[in-house]
Design a protein around this motif. Structure first.
Motif, mmCIF file in Angstrom:
data_model
loop_
_atom_site.group_PDB
_atom_site.id
_atom_site.type_symbol
_atom_site.label_atom_id
_atom_site.label_comp_id
_atom_site.label_asym_id
_atom_site.label_seq_id
_atom_site.Cartn_x
_atom_site.Cartn_y
_atom_site.Cartn_z
ATOM 1 N N ALA A 404 91.050 75.183 91.746
ATOM 2 C CA ALA A 404 91.675 73.861 91.697
ATOM 3 C C ALA A 404 90.684 72.822 91.171
ATOM 4 O O ALA A 404 91.053 71.926 90.395
ATOM 5 C CB ALA A 404 92.187 73.464 93.080
ATOM 6 N N ARG A 405 89.435 72.926 91.598
ATOM 7 C CA ARG A 405 88.399 72.020 91.077
ATOM 8 C C ARG A 405 88.282 72.165 89.560
ATOM 9 O O ARG A 405 88.193 71.162 88.826
ATOM 10 C CB ARG A 405 87.067 72.325 91.742
ATOM 11 N N ALA A 406 88.283 73.402 89.068
ATOM 12 C CA ALA A 406 88.180 73.638 87.627
ATOM 13 C C ALA A 406 89.373 73.032 86.887
ATOM 14 O O ALA A 406 89.216 72.416 85.825
ATOM 15 C CB ALA A 406 88.087 75.143 87.359
ATOM 16 N N VAL A 407 90.563 73.215 87.441
ATOM 17 C CA VAL A 407 91.778 72.679 86.813
ATOM 18 C C VAL A 407 91.710 71.160 86.725
ATOM 19 O O VAL A 407 91.994 70.570 85.665
ATOM 20 C CB VAL A 407 93.034 73.113 87.598
ATOM 21 N N LEU A 408 91.343 70.509 87.810
ATOM 22 C CA LEU A 408 91.290 69.046 87.822
ATOM 23 C C LEU A 408 90.249 68.522 86.835
ATOM 24 O O LEU A 408 90.480 67.525 86.140
ATOM 25 C CB LEU A 408 91.002 68.543 89.232
ATOM 26 N N LEU A 409 89.107 69.206 86.744
ATOM 27 C CA LEU A 409 88.097 68.808 85.761
ATOM 28 C C LEU A 409 88.641 68.946 84.345
ATOM 29 O O LEU A 409 88.357 68.108 83.470
ATOM 30 C CB LEU A 409 86.839 69.664 85.922
ATOM 31 N N GLY A 410 89.420 69.993 84.107
ATOM 32 C CA GLY A 410 90.007 70.188 82.789
ATOM 33 C C GLY A 410 91.063 69.153 82.453
ATOM 34 O O GLY A 410 91.124 68.639 81.331
ATOM 35 N N LEU A 411 91.901 68.799 83.417
ATOM 36 C CA LEU A 411 92.982 67.847 83.173
ATOM 37 C C LEU A 411 92.456 66.436 82.909
ATOM 38 O O LEU A 411 93.068 65.670 82.156
ATOM 39 C CB LEU A 411 93.949 67.837 84.351
ATOM 40 N N VAL A 412 91.330 66.085 83.542
ATOM 41 C CA VAL A 412 90.784 64.740 83.321
ATOM 42 C C VAL A 412 89.842 64.692 82.124
ATOM 43 O O VAL A 412 89.344 63.613 81.761
ATOM 44 C CB VAL A 412 90.046 64.222 84.578
ATOM 45 N N GLY A 413 89.578 65.848 81.501
ATOM 46 C CA GLY A 413 88.768 65.864 80.286
ATOM 47 C C GLY A 413 87.275 65.912 80.501
ATOM 48 O O GLY A 413 86.506 65.587 79.591
ATOM 49 N N ARG A 414 86.822 66.334 81.675
ATOM 50 C CA ARG A 414 85.374 66.447 81.929
ATOM 51 C C ARG A 414 84.824 67.652 81.158
ATOM 52 O O ARG A 414 85.289 68.778 81.339
ATOM 53 C CB ARG A 414 85.116 66.624 83.425
ATOM 54 N N ARG A 415 83.818 67.430 80.320
ATOM 55 C CA ARG A 415 83.237 68.504 79.519
ATOM 56 C C ARG A 415 82.251 69.309 80.354
ATOM 57 O O ARG A 415 81.586 68.784 81.253
ATOM 58 C CB ARG A 415 82.519 67.932 78.291
ATOM 59 N N SER A 416 82.149 70.592 80.061
ATOM 60 C CA SER A 416 81.191 71.463 80.748
ATOM 61 C C SER A 416 80.781 72.580 79.807
ATOM 62 O O SER A 416 81.481 72.896 78.839
ATOM 63 C CB SER A 416 81.791 72.034 82.039
ATOM 64 N N ALA A 417 79.642 73.188 80.097
ATOM 65 C CA ALA A 417 79.105 74.234 79.234
ATOM 66 C C ALA A 417 79.912 75.524 79.359
ATOM 67 O O ALA A 417 80.560 75.775 80.374
ATOM 68 C CB ALA A 417 77.641 74.505 79.597
ATOM 69 N N PHE A 418 79.866 76.336 78.313
ATOM 70 C CA PHE A 418 80.497 77.653 78.311
ATOM 71 C C PHE A 418 79.536 78.624 78.994
ATOM 72 O O PHE A 418 78.477 78.952 78.454
ATOM 73 C CB PHE A 418 80.771 78.085 76.870
ATOM 74 N N ILE A 419 79.888 79.046 80.206
ATOM 75 C CA ILE A 419 79.048 79.991 80.957
ATOM 76 C C ILE A 419 79.633 81.385 80.806
ATOM 77 O O ILE A 419 80.752 81.655 81.245
ATOM 78 C CB ILE A 419 78.972 79.614 82.449
#
Length: 495
Positions: A404-419
């Protein structure tokens, strides 16, 4: 107090409605898949008069435990040698570089056209590597295998002819995707449950979408692209963590067709440690949310049939189900106490709660998955099916906080590295984790301890329900406590 009760019941009901919507979609996909399996299977197309130029791309990043076996498997692929090109897209910074260089030199000496492609930086991660590789090859078709895959020697011979089925308006097949097999399904409970969930996608969801004429997705590996399709759709992009899903939607919105072959399997290794699984789940769920944010508007502005747009919406928002599960789970414990205090108006909510398992995952969806899998091996679903289903549901619920944390970060457009997901070279029950562990980050972080606290929280819900004789939430709390307990246990054990 009444207002609080109404808010609790309202939020809980909305979560259940969302879960029910996803369940109805799964049921419909099951119905479509059953229809597809009931029809006469499409015969293997004849071999083309002239095999197209084909490039096999192998994107690698620090894969010292599996790089050599991957190259060996791809070097053994049967295809006209003068039409085949292997590219090892190696962004590694560890011992993988030397291992790959030695393998490439060995096969080059045998006359195989194989290149060791190194970039000065890792810009764009996997998407950047794939795009860079395209500039250094003349392949008309592009096959992609991640480091954990071991394609069979006849893979190309079985898949390539499907690009040349009759297409009256010209070549519009942009991708042929195959089913994933599992090299280490029996390695542990963790890998067994992953295989159970992935099989539902490959045995039911993909065939169902294909049978209904709806959008499919390239699964990132184990498939072949037509180069002109990649270029026409705008090429690989790294602005989401799921570059495969992103390009799939761009291509299909441009009118390209995707084909899925459940009869062809590409065996792969499943993550065997909790940090590997969590990094993979984070990338998949956040990337899906990012892709939904990017393409949902275009889907609804397209001229696709209404049913296809609806299925695409549920497809792109599929990872959002974890947000609903988490919210519903957190609300369920206080509802037990509120109901016990005599709130008769909450009785309908408790009746709805008893339907939660059906809303989360219809039994027919997973039973059909098990049935089709067994049919491949001429067996029948084993007696352990129900136990696997219950544990899978519990484990999926246990990952709801992380996902759920990952989904919310994605929906708000927070960028993160490709792990990347670590691969350890495990086959069946062979091998051990000792000496092969590769960290993606700190496993015992604040989120892990919160998962442990939630295990206790849902244990309190179980005890309260029994003590207060309110049993409507008991099955849900048993699953939640089991699921979060498993996730916390494996996180501590693998740390």
């Amino acid at each position: 107090m009444l207002v609080l009760q109404v808010v609790l019941v309202g939020l809980f009901g909305l979560c259940l409605l969302l879960l029910a919507g996803f369940s109805l979609t799964q049921w419909q996909l099951t119905r479509l898949a059953r229809r597809a399996y009931a029809t006469t299977p499409t015969p293997q197309p004849p071999t083309p008069a002239e095999w197209p130029r084909l490039t096999v791309q192998l994107p690698l990043y620090n894969e010292q435990f599996v790089a050599e076996r991957l190259i060996e498997a791809c070097a053994a692929l049967r295809y006209p040698p003068h039409r085949l090109h292997l590219q090892v897209l190696d962004d590694s910074t560890d011992a993988t570089v030397g291992l790959v260089a030695a393998q490439v030199a060995r096969y080059q000496a045998q006359g195989l056209r194989i290149d060791h492609v190194r970039r000065p930086d890792r810009v764009g991660y996997k998407a950047g590597a794939l795009a860079h590789g395209l500039t250094q090859t003349d392949g008309e078709l592009i096959a992609i295998f991640d480091a954990d895959f071991l394609p069979e020697p006849d893979f190309l011979e079985r898949v390539v002819p499907h690009f040349f089925l009759d297409e009256p308006d010209g070549p519009r097949t942009g991708v042929v995707q195959t089913r994933w097999g599992h090299l280490n399904e029996e390695f542990s409970l963790l890998t067994t449950l992953q295989a159970f969930g992935l099989n539902a996608h490959f045995f039911v969801e993909q065939p169902g979408r294909q049978a209904g004429g709806h959008f499919l997705n390239f699964n990132g590996t184990g498939g072949i692209w037509r180069r002109t399709c990649i270029e026409d759709a705008g090429g690989w992009s790294a602005d989401t963590l799921t570059e495969d899903l992103d390009l799939s939607y761009r291509a299909q919105l441009r009118g390209w067709q995707f084909r899925y072959l459940p009869q062809v399997a590409a065996p792969a290794e499943l993550p065997a440690t909790m940090d590997a699984l969590k990094s993979q789940q984070f990338r998949w769920t956040k990337g899906a949310a990012e892709t939904a944010r990017k393409h949902l508007g275009a889907v609804w502005r397209s001229r696709q049939p209404l049913s296809t747009r609806l299925y695409a919406t549920f497809h792109l928002l599929n990872s959002s189900v974890f947000v609903a599960i988490l919210l519903m789970a957190v609300l369920s414990v206080p509802l037990v106490f509120v109901r016990a205090l005599g709130a008769e108006e909450l009785r309908p909510a408790f009746r709805l709660a008893s339907l939660f398992l059906l809303a989360l995952a219809p039994l027919v969806f997973y039973f059909h998955t098990a049935w089709q899998q067994a049919a491949r091996y001429r067996t029948s679903p084993g007696p352990g099916f129900v136990g696997q289903l219950v544990l899978f549901l519990a484990f999926s619920m246990g990952l709801s906080l992380h996902n759920a944390r990952a989904v919310l970060l994605g929906l708000v457009g927070r960028r993160s590295a490709f792990i990347r997901t670590p691969k350890l070279g495990l086959l069946h029950r062979q091998g051990a984790l000792q000496g092969r562990h590769y960290r993606t980050g700190r496993l015992l972080n604040g989120l892990t301890w919160l998962e442990g606290l939630l295990t206790v929280y849902f244990g309190v819900g179980i005890a309260a329900g029994i003590y207060l004789r309110e049993f409507g939430m008991l099955p849900t709390h048993l699953l939640l406590a089991t699921g979060y307990g498993l996730v916390f246990y494996y996180s501590v054990r693998h740390a």
